[in-house]
Design a protein around this motif. Sequence first.
Motif, mmCIF file in Angstrom:
data_model
loop_
_atom_site.group_PDB
_atom_site.id
_atom_site.type_symbol
_atom_site.label_atom_id
_atom_site.label_comp_id
_atom_site.label_asym_id
_atom_site.label_seq_id
_atom_site.Cartn_x
_atom_site.Cartn_y
_atom_site.Cartn_z
ATOM 1 N N SER A 63 1.118 -1.564 0.149
ATOM 2 C CA SER A 63 0.155 -0.233 0.064
ATOM 3 C C SER A 63 0.591 1.596 0.000
ATOM 4 O O SER A 63 2.329 1.326 1.021
ATOM 5 C CB SER A 63 -0.802 -0.038 1.458
ATOM 6 N N LYS A 65 0.212 5.790 0.778
ATOM 7 C CA LYS A 65 -0.256 6.668 1.275
ATOM 8 C C LYS A 65 0.474 7.952 0.651
ATOM 9 O O LYS A 65 1.305 8.819 1.052
ATOM 10 C CB LYS A 65 -0.118 6.636 3.114
ATOM 11 N N SER A 79 -6.550 3.204 -5.679
ATOM 12 C CA SER A 79 -6.771 1.786 -5.105
ATOM 13 C C SER A 79 -5.210 1.674 -4.632
ATOM 14 O O SER A 79 -4.216 2.613 -5.392
ATOM 15 C CB SER A 79 -6.554 0.583 -5.761
ATOM 16 N N THR A 80 -4.414 0.509 -3.705
ATOM 17 C CA THR A 80 -2.924 0.559 -3.448
ATOM 18 C C THR A 80 -2.609 -0.955 -3.474
ATOM 19 O O THR A 80 -3.825 -2.131 -4.133
ATOM 20 C CB THR A 80 -2.944 0.674 -1.952
ATOM 21 N N GLY A 81 -1.683 -1.163 -3.312
ATOM 22 C CA GLY A 81 -0.928 -2.866 -4.006
ATOM 23 C C GLY A 81 -0.902 -2.435 -4.986
ATOM 24 O O GLY A 81 -0.304 -1.813 -5.813
#
Length: 150
Positions: A63, A65, A79-81
């Motif tokens: 992830s 931020k 989204s993350t990842g």
Amino acid sequence: MMKKLSVFYLLMTTMAMSCAERTANDTDGTDDTSCEDVMCTFQFETITVKVVDGDGAPVTLDSIKVTRVSDKQDLTAGSTGIEGTFMHEPGVYMLADDGYDADAIPRFEETELHFEGFIGDSRVVSGDYMVTYDCCHISLVSGERELIVR
């Protein structure tokens, strides 16, 4: 025929250059940030951060931020990842793009952003960035485009 094409391309180039986007400092020396008469290109600008290991290999984060430093506002986009990688290129993550509105990245001001990358719950990389947004596009003022996980 070739001469007519050359004249046509010269004319089109001149017209395109005359419609170039105006910046905050227009020709009369005043600051005009209204953006009313500005013609923007259809180009969509994105600022990315590449995360690599000590050998230069891309690092897949779980992830990310992105935070606006002035008020700690979370601006993490999308989204993350794996899904959060930019254009599915391993190790490349979006910091900011032209999709942010003026509330997130104010126009004609330098805005400090903080990027953090995580594997599991551990922060493995971070970086500080200064970005600015004119009438049309976001741009990077300062900050490392490549971060190394240590």
